[in-house]
Enzyme design. Sequence first.
Site, mmCIF file in Angstrom:
data_model
loop_
_atom_site.group_PDB
_atom_site.id
_atom_site.type_symbol
_atom_site.label_atom_id
_atom_site.label_comp_id
_atom_site.label_asym_id
_atom_site.label_seq_id
_atom_site.Cartn_x
_atom_site.Cartn_y
_atom_site.Cartn_z
ATOM 1 N N HIS A 1 47.041 27.227 44.140
ATOM 2 C CA HIS A 1 46.975 28.515 43.282
ATOM 3 C C HIS A 1 45.562 29.227 43.454
ATOM 4 O O HIS A 1 45.315 30.277 43.537
ATOM 5 C CB HIS A 1 47.263 28.059 41.930
ATOM 6 C CG HIS A 1 48.508 27.460 41.723
ATOM 7 N ND1 HIS A 1 48.972 26.378 40.696
ATOM 8 C CD2 HIS A 1 49.621 27.479 42.237
ATOM 9 C CE1 HIS A 1 49.919 25.855 40.834
ATOM 10 N NE2 HIS A 1 50.641 26.541 41.671
ATOM 11 N N ASP B 1 48.023 33.880 38.165
ATOM 12 C CA ASP B 1 48.916 33.371 38.982
ATOM 13 C C ASP B 1 50.177 33.195 37.781
ATOM 14 O O ASP B 1 50.338 33.478 36.637
ATOM 15 C CB ASP B 1 48.710 32.412 40.026
ATOM 16 C CG ASP B 1 48.494 30.954 39.044
ATOM 17 O OD1 ASP B 1 49.295 30.835 37.909
ATOM 18 O OD2 ASP B 1 47.969 30.094 39.544
#
Length: 482
Positions: free
Chosen positions: A26, A123
């Site tokens: 991520h 995210d």
Amino acid sequence: MAATTTNTDSMLKPHVAFLPSPGMGHIIPLLEFAKRLVQHHGVRATFFLISTDASAAQNDLRHSKSLPAGLNIVEIPEIDTSGIFNDDMKIVTRISANVGASIKLLPAIIKRLPDLPKALVIDLFCTQAFDVCKELSIPIFSFWTASTCLLALSLYLPTLDREVDGEFVDLPGPIRAPGCNPIRPKDLIDQLTNRKIEEYKWYYYHVSRLPLAAGIFVNSWEDMEPVDLRALKENAFFQSIPIPRVIPIGPLIKQDEAVNGNGAEILAWLDDQPPESVLFVAFGSGGSLSTKQLTELAWGLEMSQQRFILVARKPSDATPSASFFRAGGSDDGDDPLLYLPEGFVGRTAGKGLVVPTWAPQAAVLGHPSTGAFLSHCGWNSTLESIVHGVPIIAWPLYAEQKMNAAMLSEEVGVAVRPAPAAGEEVIGRAEIERVVRLAMEGKEAIAMKLRVKELKESALVALNEGGQSYNNISSFAHILLE
Ligand code: UDP
């Protein structure tokens, strides 16, 4: 005086903030997005990192020398997770619990910055930001760090959840978001395989909040996923549900990798090998094989007689994502000699290099001696392989990696996927020998190389000035300016 002028100049640049959830898969793409905005689009960026002592790879980022001026890393202090985590927690549940606790500190940290950011990019697993940052009135964009195929399925999930009784994995045929490529139930992302557990509930929670975003960036591009990107744009179903614009900005992969002592040795070893002769074997930041599977893999590599680099981790018979929260870390038990077949390292010396726990993957894939990548098919690893024109042996382990493996081998044409023999749980050494030979020297290798090189070219076109991803990033910078 000059310094004051420079500071004032830089304060005139629009300011954007980023918040990834813990996990290298991520953090890396969000950091690359931030770097691009700063280096090419006249933006300043603050990059929030949720501190966790467990991940050496994440902690190395704090000291990275490759960050451009205008990009500042700000740590959200580590919280005491002893009352939050328990050993049975799966990945998304654990990430969500960590983010949920850490993110409460974010508004105060943002208010202490010299100026408020014009937007926050998060995210998928940071959607709690929609609540805690409400009072700041900053638009929040989502950055989808996985495939467009998974994004489309996830946007379709609330409908699927309403319409299907029982488990999705028990459906008789493939699952298909409207207008998108089909997904075999057995390849479905782990988080959707059991609707009764926390892991599903957290995943559902995050994806059902995507409509709150001001836009959804996706780390992909037209030539890689034409069908799914078109469906999101044009299919009547996606036009009928309230979703923000999906904006392809990929493939954003790790550039300028900091290479330490161990990494430098790996690259020096590669320098001595013939072009495209080495198979790179790595299972992402968190993947581990079972004891039996690792033994078969080692034998298969040895029997193939191909050159290789094996990033070896201590096997885990409990879970294939055993190292996810301690990426790049090491302990005494990580010595490969303790768990690889007896004599393996000695017998393959010269042809093979065994590296404990972590390698500078992007640099290895970009090295001219690398010929193929045996990969767990995490989305970042997938993109790194394609951008460097390296075909893949698809070896998915957890999360959405089986979906990626199916896409790469059956739709995109850049991968071969080994399978266990009927009735077996692990992939046997003979099958491994077969696919390694096939990817390194077979007819199929030539076809895969041609296809992956085509995609590599199209990736460059998308990212270079005037390309679709470049233009989409540039438009975002303009929105920030306004
Ligand atoms: N990575 C690396 N060295 C390793 C293993 C992984 O640099 O030995 C990096 C890899 O280059 C990629 C990221 O870690 O950028 C892994 O992300 P991915 O989405 O492929 O998988 P995940 O780790 O999230 O499962």
